[in-house]
Design an enzyme around this catalytic site. Sequence first.
Site, PDB file in Angstrom:
ATOM      1  CB  CYS A   1     -13.952   8.534   0.537  1.00  0.00           C
ATOM      2  SG  CYS A   1     -13.673  10.304   0.749  1.00  0.00           S
TER       3      CYS A   1
ATOM      4  CG  HIS B   1      -8.741   7.921   0.789  1.00  0.00           C
ATOM      5  ND1 HIS B   1      -8.811   8.015  -0.583  1.00  0.00           N
ATOM      6  CD2 HIS B   1      -9.628   8.829   1.269  1.00  0.00           C
ATOM      7  CE1 HIS B   1      -9.694   8.953  -0.925  1.00  0.00           C
ATOM      8  NE2 HIS B   1     -10.195   9.461   0.193  1.00  0.00           N
TER       9      HIS B   1
ATOM     10  CD  GLU C   1      -6.586   5.190  -1.468  1.00  0.00           C
ATOM     11  OE1 GLU C   1      -6.455   6.424  -1.346  1.00  0.00           O
ATOM     12  OE2 GLU C   1      -7.597   4.575  -1.036  1.00  0.00           O
TER      13      GLU C   1
END
Length: 390
Positions: free
Chosen positions: A257, A365, A367
């Site tokens: 990001c 992202h 995660e």
Amino acid sequence: MTAARALLVLEDGTTFRGTGYGAEGETFGEMVFNTGMTGYQETLTDPSYRGQIVAMTAPHIGNTGVNDADPESRRIWVSGYVIREPARIFSSWRAVRSLEDELRDQGITGIAVTGTRALTRHLRERGAMRAAISTREADPARLLERVLASPPMAGADLAREVSTAQAYVVSPPAGTPARYRVAAVDLGIKAATPRSLARLGCEVTVWPAATTAGQILASGPDGVFFSNGPGDPAAAGYAVEAMHGVLAAGLPVLGICLGSQVMGRAVGLDTYKLRFGHRGVNQPVQDLRTGRVQITSHNHGFAVAMPGAAGQDGAAAWRPAGRIGEPARFDTAFGPAAVTHVNLNDGVVEGLRLLDAPAVSVQYHPEAAPGPHDAAGLFGEFCELMERAR
């Protein structure tokens, strides 16, 4: 208790009237929307939303209340919150309080309006813009004056505002040996990220945003991670300088990001502000090396310009090219590099890689908190880079 009347005014004068949700008061920020159907608690506590008023496109918000396990940081970071229909009751075995109580307790002013679809379509056409929510002001013209006097997102340095003040360590869970030492630069890191690395055997030291390359290298890490975060990457020169120093040292690097945008600037690419950004859990990203498409979680309003492009046309230069197996290549001070991933909706750069050095970055992202887990293997790839570097 009867909800207070509330007003939402956009920078172009567009006005929505509704009822207050959360804390009474007045708040300003960049008006954006999030397309996720789930994960409102993770969204609210994502530091990348610092300085933004977030509208949820999902029609019902608050159904599962709030718990103490899902926050991604120490507090709610959104400036304001816009929803269509707040849940009258919440129901979940994990819930400990209502969402509205949480917003009220943390001083977050929100508004419930029936026109979230119209608001989203307006932003899709006109782009993200400054806005305000107020339960105090009844005159849209007076509120608009204050909106126009508020600061824009372009040029905003927000990473240092959300970052940790002191370094801290996230260790692998019991029974998992520590195989790698990772220095994670906190530009607005989400709690799920160091936990994801720790589960793979990484002892993660999370450093403040303004930590220098010298301090990072002195800690002796096996690899360096640059996190997500809010604000304009062009205003985070300290992070770009740290990234430049780490790349020059040849350590394995992973950026996501804002960290990907920082890497882009460190290798000589430009960054630019997207018209309305990517925020949600359904962004299709293609790996140009393999043709594989992943559905990914996003939250960003800026992007890396395609090599040879600049400004608002930062993605356009790629569109005639980008054939599978032939990613766009370019030269950097650290050797040849390539654009490895693109967004299939608009051609935005989604991934970079140095070809002669162990450095990669992605705009999404991995995660995925919340979101799909298509890209979770990226943390394993980072561990492979550290293993090979040994």
